[in-house]
Enzyme design. Structure first.
Site, short mmCIF file in Angstrom:
data_model
loop_
_atom_site.label_atom_id
_atom_site.label_comp_id
_atom_site.label_asym_id
_atom_site.label_seq_id
_atom_site.Cartn_x
_atom_site.Cartn_y
_atom_site.Cartn_z
N GLY A 19 0.77 -1.04 0.11
CA GLY A 19 0.23 0.17 -0.34
C GLY A 19 0.55 1.48 -0.18
O GLY A 19 0.44 2.02 -0.53
N CYS A 20 1.69 1.20 0.58
CA CYS A 20 2.94 2.50 0.98
C CYS A 20 3.62 2.66 -0.04
O CYS A 20 4.05 3.92 -0.57
CB CYS A 20 3.66 2.19 1.97
SG CYS A 20 2.44 2.05 3.40
N THR A 21 4.31 1.77 -0.95
CA THR A 21 4.19 1.75 -2.23
C THR A 21 3.76 2.70 -3.55
O THR A 21 3.70 3.32 -3.91
CB THR A 21 5.25 0.34 -2.86
OG1 THR A 21 6.17 -0.08 -1.78
CG2 THR A 21 5.57 0.51 -4.48
#
Length: 157
Positions: A46-48
């Protein structure tokens, strides 16, 4: 848990190290608009996705007068690898003791798979040129967040 902020509140000041070894302060952006987004962990799916969305939209955001800064509790070596691997073109700051996240109300109780724990709440803030919050968003979704932010800011998608 820290109190959540709202539009019109003064943005809490901070000075944190970035992935290139520099100290970055909110005051460095005085006179400009800046998107400050908090994400839980570098190199997670998700953060990527969220970081790459900011990377891919940075030219249009900057063209509209917005700088972007990402903040996570990750240590600097992890941020360096993340920034290099994903060719990120904006500063990533390390808030290892999560004091800045707490000041923004972006650190608190989370639930995942039936477990409750303290952690970073994915959040985004837009700071105006005078250091006030123009926008405060909590519990944002990683996927599609930049497109929603662009709509909220009145930018073309």
């Amino acid at each position: 848990m820290a109190e959540r902020l709202s539009g019109g509140d003064a943005a809490p000041d901070f000075t944190l190290p970035d992935s290139e070894g520099r100290e970055v302060s909110l005051g460095d952006f005085r006179g400009r608009k800046v998107v400050v987004y908090f994400y839980p962990a570098a190199s997670t799916p998700g953060c990527t996705k969220e970081a790459c969305d900011f990377r891919d939209n940075i030219a249009s955001l900057q063209g509209a007068g917005y700088d972007v800064v990402g903040i996570s509790p990750d240590p600097l070596p992890k941020l360096v690898k993340f920034a290099e691997k994903e060719s990120l073109n904006f500063p990533l700051l390390s808030d290892a003791d999560h004091a800045v996240a707490e000041a923004y109300g972006a650190w608190g109780e989370k639930k995942n798979y039936g477990k409750t724990y303290e952690g970073l709440i994915r959040s985004t803030f837009v700071v105006d040129p005078d250091g006030k919050l123009a926008l405060a968003q909590y519990n944002v979704r990683a996927t599609g967040h930049v497109a929603k932010l662009r709509r909220d800011l009145g930018l073309d998608t």
